[in-house]
Motif scaffolding. Structure first.
Motif, PDB file in Angstrom:
ATOM      1  N   PHE A  26       0.825  -1.210   0.000  1.00 36.44           N
ATOM      2  CA  PHE A  26       0.000   0.000   0.000  1.00 36.44           C
ATOM      3  C   PHE A  26       0.859   1.260   0.000  1.00 36.44           C
ATOM      4  CE2 PHE A  26      -2.624  -3.382   1.528  1.00 36.44           C
ATOM      5  CZ  PHE A  26      -3.844  -3.145   0.934  1.00 36.44           C
ATOM      6  N   ARG A  53     -19.573  -0.630 -10.108  1.00 39.14           N
ATOM      7  CA  ARG A  53     -18.771  -0.034  -9.053  1.00 39.14           C
ATOM      8  C   ARG A  53     -18.458   1.409  -9.420  1.00 39.14           C
ATOM      9  NH1 ARG A  53     -15.273  -1.456  -4.799  1.00 39.14           N
ATOM     10  NH2 ARG A  53     -15.307  -3.712  -4.742  1.00 39.14           N
ATOM     11  N   ILE A  57     -11.617   0.949  -5.411  1.00 39.32           N
ATOM     12  CA  ILE A  57     -11.516  -0.129  -4.425  1.00 39.32           C
ATOM     13  C   ILE A  57     -10.400   0.193  -3.423  1.00 39.32           C
ATOM     14  CG2 ILE A  57     -11.233  -2.621  -4.123  1.00 39.32           C
ATOM     15  CD1 ILE A  57     -11.813  -2.863  -7.181  1.00 39.32           C
ATOM     16  N   LEU A  59      -7.014  -0.669  -4.185  1.00 41.32           N
ATOM     17  CA  LEU A  59      -6.027  -1.744  -4.254  1.00 41.32           C
ATOM     18  C   LEU A  59      -4.763  -1.255  -4.941  1.00 41.32           C
ATOM     19  CD1 LEU A  59      -8.388  -4.632  -5.372  1.00 41.32           C
ATOM     20  CD2 LEU A  59      -7.274  -4.416  -3.140  1.00 41.32           C
ATOM     21  N   ALA A 499      -5.937  -3.773   9.384  1.00 43.00           N
ATOM     22  CA  ALA A 499      -5.901  -3.470   7.956  1.00 43.00           C
ATOM     23  C   ALA A 499      -5.185  -2.136   7.781  1.00 43.00           C
ATOM     24  CB  ALA A 499      -7.317  -3.389   7.379  1.00 43.00           C
TER      25      ALA A 499
ATOM     26  N   LEU B 114       0.199 -11.583   5.379  1.00 42.48           N
ATOM     27  CA  LEU B 114      -1.166 -11.765   5.867  1.00 42.48           C
ATOM     28  C   LEU B 114      -1.837 -10.420   6.155  1.00 42.48           C
ATOM     29  CD1 LEU B 114      -0.852 -14.884   8.231  1.00 42.48           C
ATOM     30  CD2 LEU B 114      -1.861 -14.790   5.946  1.00 42.48           C
ATOM     31  N   PHE B 115      -1.060  -9.480   6.676  1.00 41.84           N
ATOM     32  CA  PHE B 115      -1.611  -8.140   6.934  1.00 41.84           C
ATOM     33  C   PHE B 115      -2.021  -7.481   5.608  1.00 41.84           C
ATOM     34  CE2 PHE B 115      -1.282  -3.553   7.694  1.00 41.84           C
ATOM     35  CZ  PHE B 115      -2.054  -3.416   8.841  1.00 41.84           C
ATOM     36  N   GLU B 116      -1.171  -7.629   4.603  1.00 40.99           N
ATOM     37  CA  GLU B 116      -1.502  -7.078   3.283  1.00 40.99           C
ATOM     38  C   GLU B 116      -2.726  -7.786   2.700  1.00 40.99           C
ATOM     39  OE1 GLU B 116       3.023  -5.665   1.990  1.00 40.99           O
ATOM     40  OE2 GLU B 116       2.266  -7.579   1.276  1.00 40.99           O
ATOM     41  N   GLN B 118      -5.172  -9.314   4.383  1.00 44.05           N
ATOM     42  CA  GLN B 118      -6.364  -8.854   5.112  1.00 44.05           C
ATOM     43  C   GLN B 118      -6.826  -7.493   4.587  1.00 44.05           C
ATOM     44  OE1 GLN B 118      -5.294 -10.959   9.431  1.00 44.05           O
ATOM     45  NE2 GLN B 118      -5.289  -8.743   9.294  1.00 44.05           N
ATOM     46  N   SER B 119      -5.849  -6.608   4.334  1.00 43.81           N
ATOM     47  CA  SER B 119      -6.189  -5.265   3.864  1.00 43.81           C
ATOM     48  C   SER B 119      -6.800  -5.322   2.464  1.00 43.81           C
ATOM     49  CB  SER B 119      -4.928  -4.379   3.844  1.00 43.81           C
ATOM     50  OG  SER B 119      -4.292  -4.390   5.111  1.00 43.81           O
ATOM     51  N   GLN B 120      -6.243  -6.175   1.603  1.00 41.82           N
ATOM     52  CA  GLN B 120      -6.785  -6.304   0.244  1.00 41.82           C
ATOM     53  C   GLN B 120      -8.210  -6.846   0.276  1.00 41.82           C
ATOM     54  OE1 GLN B 120      -3.601  -8.879  -1.170  1.00 41.82           O
ATOM     55  NE2 GLN B 120      -2.938  -7.367  -2.687  1.00 41.82           N
ATOM     56  N   ALA B 122     -10.396  -6.806   2.762  1.00 43.11           N
ATOM     57  CA  ALA B 122     -11.321  -5.845   3.366  1.00 43.11           C
ATOM     58  C   ALA B 122     -11.730  -4.787   2.341  1.00 43.11           C
ATOM     59  CB  ALA B 122     -10.678  -5.200   4.592  1.00 43.11           C
ATOM     60  N   ARG B 123     -10.779  -4.313   1.551  1.00 43.62           N
ATOM     61  CA  ARG B 123     -11.110  -3.293   0.545  1.00 43.62           C
ATOM     62  C   ARG B 123     -11.983  -3.869  -0.554  1.00 43.62           C
ATOM     63  NH1 ARG B 123      -6.908   1.461   0.319  1.00 43.62           N
ATOM     64  NH2 ARG B 123      -6.810   1.716   2.563  1.00 43.62           N
ATOM     65  N   LEU B 124     -11.653  -5.075  -0.986  1.00 40.24           N
ATOM     66  CA  LEU B 124     -12.425  -5.713  -2.052  1.00 40.24           C
ATOM     67  C   LEU B 124     -13.869  -5.930  -1.615  1.00 40.24           C
ATOM     68  CD1 LEU B 124     -11.971  -7.010  -4.892  1.00 40.24           C
ATOM     69  CD2 LEU B 124     -11.695  -9.198  -3.697  1.00 40.24           C
ATOM     70  N   ASP B 128     -14.700  -3.431   7.099  1.00 44.08           N
ATOM     71  CA  ASP B 128     -13.638  -2.765   7.862  1.00 44.08           C
ATOM     72  C   ASP B 128     -12.431  -3.675   8.034  1.00 44.08           C
ATOM     73  OD1 ASP B 128     -15.317  -0.543   8.313  1.00 44.08           O
ATOM     74  OD2 ASP B 128     -16.281  -1.589   9.987  1.00 44.08           O
ATOM     75  N   LEU B 247     -16.025  -8.354  -8.242  1.00 43.57           N
ATOM     76  CA  LEU B 247     -16.001  -7.119  -7.461  1.00 43.57           C
ATOM     77  C   LEU B 247     -15.091  -6.057  -8.080  1.00 43.57           C
ATOM     78  CD1 LEU B 247     -16.124  -8.622  -3.862  1.00 43.57           C
ATOM     79  CD2 LEU B 247     -17.995  -7.919  -5.362  1.00 43.57           C
ATOM     80  N   ALA B 252     -19.201  -3.461  -3.999  1.00 41.48           N
ATOM     81  CA  ALA B 252     -18.871  -4.398  -2.929  1.00 41.48           C
ATOM     82  C   ALA B 252     -20.065  -4.572  -2.005  1.00 41.48           C
ATOM     83  CB  ALA B 252     -17.677  -3.872  -2.141  1.00 41.48           C
ATOM     84  N   GLU B 255     -20.280  -2.143   0.829  1.00 41.96           N
ATOM     85  CA  GLU B 255     -20.719  -0.823   0.388  1.00 41.96           C
ATOM     86  C   GLU B 255     -22.251  -0.726   0.423  1.00 41.96           C
ATOM     87  OE1 GLU B 255     -19.741   1.658  -3.643  1.00 41.96           O
ATOM     88  OE2 GLU B 255     -18.793  -0.303  -3.475  1.00 41.96           O
TER      89      GLU B 255
END
Lengths: 518, 452
Positions: A26, A53, A57, A59, A499, B114-116, B118-120, B122-124, B128, B247, B252, B255
């Protein structure tokens, strides 16, 4: 802080030679950057209407070269079995043969859809059928359920078979007995399936207290969950007596088979009266654990529980292999408890496990158990003079050697020993488990380690044990040479950051829009 | 025995060191009756690498691989192109052969990934938070239903008729044992979803409403109204996504107000693999995070103040809470999560949108071509990359006739709903970027022949 002092020096980049710091994707990726080129297609107006959409997103993307570098750098922050000994008790991390990887990637296995017509996937069904045959043979059981996705999922499968069998008998037994030394998944599984859980104590020798178990048996007990060899590293000598007593009281015996590698080819759990046992294919038959999974947990079943096994499963007749599913279970398998996962199980693990079994063969698998047990006893007897071994007098250990923190200097714990091992280039052993031993250290070398590796490990652990006994303060802040020093786990739990989000902008800093960004 | 490094001299020296006369001395605790002294029946002795490879290759050749011809199967498992670098990177030994990251100082590679991941996710999903993965989509779906029971303290779940029948079957199996009440049914071979009916059926006993998006027939719908109805009644909305590539093009679920979003991540990076291993995705609103099953990776600092990552909130988990844990799940799908994350990083925002656009475009072209086959009609008014055809005859035997012509032509509703004759003529067809114009033409021609 660091032992030598020189390691405190900083660098401009934060990197240290080959040990490179790596930002998050990120922080380095862009919304328009991509590492994939697509074939050109004619643009078509979309048919999704108001559901299209509209918002980004969020990403990040990297080019292919940046992606390869990012993940290669990350990989270097990991310890792995390919780098050295992974002495985790009860978790059996051993060499992962690369032939198995090659086999699993053959398009005939990797690029096959679970719902394609059965006549076009006969080889895939044959793999499941052949592996199932060897699992039944090696365990001396009646049949096997192949679909559970991991060890704990296999436990659930076995417990649901027990529940279905009791229901078929018209009995409402609600208690599952679980020895104190059991894996945490055992009581969680029983509870998840709606049972209440009661502990059975261990003897001073580290085995199930048979008298206490017998005393608790009764018409409300559905069964017991026992790990054998157990998590103290010992064989449950009374296993047959336990099974007989449980059966006489109308219950069933579930065996946690996580440690099957210690007895494969030498002992058949079916001969000990076990009704259900999961086999961690990723452990006993060596499929990669990949930083936490996938696993695979086929469950072998006794004749009493076999009719209740889950769907789907593979059978063979004159026309070839075919699948028993909801629609045709009624004819041959009316008592199945149902489906526990969408498809047929972990095919990618089945191919690897079958290749492993065939590579070892009958002679090799017996040698696997013998070498695993020999290696563990070698560690136990080479260290019991410097580390407390609470059950050393209980007989030979099986696949793993158990030590405690007794005798370490005041203020020094098992954790300090574990972190000290990191600086010596080893992954630490299992710590603080099983719960029946204070400050437990559970070491499982497995059969794929050489004597030279064991000797070096023994030397390193001996040195750390002596430092912990003598109260060496440097050990308290170990590791000093790892990618990170001790991490603040309390902070992570108290203020969870799960996150990535845009860092908050400090007051006065111009925003992207103010400086012309988008 | 190439995987066993001990020599016979080593074994002798080690036996002497432990004070055992023979290896049998180390197995004294095994009762004689349970000792397997003879050979293992039927299993040959060890085999060379070449011999094993030959055996496995022969078995592999008995399968028709998806790449062997025109391929149109979906229904919960999708064939997408996986860039070469994904498999190359997951085969690095430091990822492939690592253990669960319980020692974070030497597992930062896995933990940061794994953190990355989880972040991907969650955004997809528009949630949260997301966890570090589950076994697969179907088990994640059941876990979400159990989680809704824990949060609402109610035990009645309304399942959309558009939910994958195997997911429904898994939930039914588990509900028998936990006492949850499930209300469900089969879909109708018609354009619209049953979501309005679901909204009307929510009462004070309902813990959650479960919808699939796109659903088993490929339909997509706006779940905002349903989310509002759930919220008003104190129930949770669970959305199930089996094709996450969608997605990139459509909104999403988070959303639109979904409380928990679960899914199957296989489509990105993992491959078909005859059903497993797959990758369960699981996201939710932040306020429910302590009721979430599975592993979570969190950010923290080390003793020198450097950013680092650890497994966290483990007081929910089985190794701490035993029978009071939120779930018995222990393993996650770490390596599959890595494959997903690498593939998603290669795609990025622009790539995912591009991929989704190509999928939709190809699917539209295929739907148009197949609907021109005499007697065939397209059921969907809207769809992403999967749609349902109504054939003039039962679709199930047609699939086998198509396979004989080398075309793997979709999943028949007769296989998915064998007891429902009203659905027998339905054929679910998935079209991804791996399908060419020639494949579509070949499918249309073969279908025309078979139906003639």
């Amino acid at each position: 802080m660091n032992a030598g002092g020189a390691d405190d020096s900083t660098t401009f980049t934060g990197n240290r030679a080959l040990m490179l710091e790596e930002p998050l994707i990120f922080e380095i990726g862009g919304s328009e950057t991509t590492g994939v080129d697509f074939d050109e297609v004619a643009p078509a107006a979309d048919l999704v209407g108001p559901l299209a959409r509209s918002a980004p997103i969020g990403l990040p993307g990297l080019s292919e070269s940046e992606t390869v570098r990012h993940y290669t750098r990350l990989s270097r922050q990991n310890y792995a079995i390919d780098l050295g000994l992974f002495p985790l008790g009860s978790c059996t991390m051993k060499h992962n043969p690369r032939l198995n990887e090659k086999v699993a990637r053959m398009p005939g296995f990797a690029d096959v859809h679970p719902l394609q017509p059965q006549e076009t996937a006969q080889g895939a069904y044959a793999v499941i059928h052949e592996l199932a045959k060897w699992l039944v043979t090696l365990t001396g059981m009646h049949s096997v359920a192949m679909s559970p996705k991991a060890g704990a999922h296999g436990e659930l499968c076995g417990i649901l078979c027990i529940k279905a069998a009791l229901e078929a008998r018209g009995e409402d037994r609600r208690v599952i007995l679980v020895p104190e030394s059991a894996h945490g998944t055992n009581p969680a599984t029983a509870a998840f399936a709606g049972f209440s859980v009661e502990d059975i104590p261990a003897t001073g020798e580290g085995r199930v207290d048979l008298a206490a178990l017998k005393a608790r048996l009764g018409p409300d007990v559905a069964g017991v969950m026992i790990t054998n060899p157990n998590t103290c590293g010992l064989f449950e000598r009374d296993m047959k007596a336990i099974s007989d007593a449980v059966h006489a009281a109308g219950g069933y015996v579930y065996c946690d088979g996580a440690n099957f590698n210690a007895i494969v080819g030498r002992v058949r759990p079916g001969d000990l009266g076990v009704d259900a046992m999961h086999i961690n294919l990723h452990k006993t038959f060596s499929t990669p654990h990949g930083g936490g999974g996938p696993g695979s947990g086929p469950v072998v079943l006794s004749e009493a529980l076999a009719p209740f096994a889950p769907l789907p499963f593979v059978t063979q007749d004159a026309g070839g292999f075919h699948l028993i599913e909801e629609e045709n279970a009624g004819e041959d398998h009316p008592q199945t408890f149902g489906r526990m996962t969408a498809f047929h199980g972990q095919m990618g693990m089945f191919t690897r496990a079958l290749a492993y079994i065939l590579s070892h063969g009958a002679d090799g698998l017996k040698q696997v158990a013998e070498d695993a047990v020999l290696n563990a006893n070698y560690i136990l007897r080479s260290l019991d003079d410097v580390l407390d071994a609470p059950f050393a007098a209980s007989g030979p250990c099986m696949h793993e050697a158990l030590f405690s923190d007794r005798g370490l200097a005041e203020g020094f714990s098992t954790l300090d020993v574990a972190k000290g091992l990191i600086d010596e280039g080893y992954h630490p052993m299992t710590v603080f488990f099983p719960l029946v031993v204070h400050g437990a250290m559970l070491i499982e070398p497995t059969e794929t380690e050489s004597k030279a590796v064991l000797d070096q490990f023994i030397g390193a652990l001996r040195s750390i044990a002596l430092r912990a006994k003598n109260g060496d303060p440097a050990l308290k802040s170990a590791p000093h040479f790892a990618p990170r020093a001790r991490l603040d786990e309390t902070l992570a739990a108290r203020r969870p950051v799960l996150a990535w989000s845009e860092p908050e902008v400090a007051p006065g800093t111009p925003s992207l829009s103010e400086i012309g960004g988008s | 025995m190439r995987y066993l490094p001990l020599t016979s001299d080593d074994r002798a020296a080690m036996l002497a060191a432990v004070g055992a006369a023979s290896i049998d001395d180390l197995f004294v605790d095994v009762p004689a009756a349970a000792r397997l002294d003879g050979a293992i029946a039927g299993l040959p002795d060890h085999a060379s690498e070449l011999a094993v490879e030959r055996h496995m290759a022969a078995l592999a050749r008995r399968n028709m691989a998806a790449g062997d011809g025109p391929f149109f199967l979906g229904a919960g498992a999708y064939r997408h192109h996986v860039p070469a670098s994904v498999d190359h990177l997951i085969q690095r030994g430091e990822f492939l052969t690592a253990y669960t990251p319980y020692q974070p100082e030497i597992a930062q590679g896995t933990l940061q990934m794994l953190f990355e991941f989880q972040s991907q996710v969650a955004r997809l999903f528009g949630t949260d938070v997301a966890n570090a993965s589950m076994y697969d989509g179907s088990t994640a779906c059941w876990e979400a239903i159990v989680m809704a029971r824990r949060i609402t303290r109610r035990g009645k779940a309304l399942l959309s008729t558009g939910l994958h029948p195997h997911y429904r079957s898994v939930a039914r199996t588990m509900a028998k044992y936990t006492g949850d009440v499930l209300v469900d049914g089969d879909p109708a071979l018609e354009p619209g979803t049953d979501w309005a009916a679901l909204a009307a059926a929510i009462d004070k006993e309902v813990s959650c409403v479960v919808v699939q998006y796109p659903d088993i027939l490929g339909r997509i719908d706006d779940m905002s109204v349903l989310a509002t109805a759930c919220q008003a009644a104190g129930a949770l909305l669970i959305a199930v996504v089996t094709e996450p590539v969608a997605l990139g093009l459509i909104k999403a679920p988070g959303e639109m107000g979904a409380d928990i979003v679960v899914g199957e991540g296989q489509a990105i990076g993992v491959g078909l693999q005859f059903g497993g291993p797959y990758l369960g995705l699981f996201g939710c609103k932040a306020k429910y995070v302590r009721q979430m099953p599975g592993r979570l990776c969190g950010e923290t600092v080390d003793a020198n103040g450097k950013r680092g990552f650890v497994l966290t909130l483990s007081t929910r988990e089985q190794h701490i809470r035993r029978e009071k844990a939120t779930s018995n799940i222990c393993t996650n799908s770490g390596l599959c999560a890595l494959a997903f994350s690498i593939h998603m990083t290669l795609l990025g925002e622009a790539g995912l949108r591009g991929l989704a656009g190509i999928n939709h475009g190809r699917a539209r072209a295929a739907a148009a071509a197949l609907a021109k086959v005499p007697g065939v009609s397209l059921m969907n008014e809207s769809f992403f990359n999967e749609f349902t055809l109504r054939l003039p005859v039962a679709a199930r035997p047609i699939i086998h006739e198509l396979a004989e012509k080398g075309v793997l032509g979709g999943v028949s509703l007769g296989r998915l709903y064998p007891d429902n004759d009203a659905l027998a003529n339905g054929l679910v067809v998935a079209v991804t970027e791996t399908v060419t114009e020639e494949d579509i033409a070949a499918f249309a021609a073969a279908l025309k022949e078979v139906l003639a």
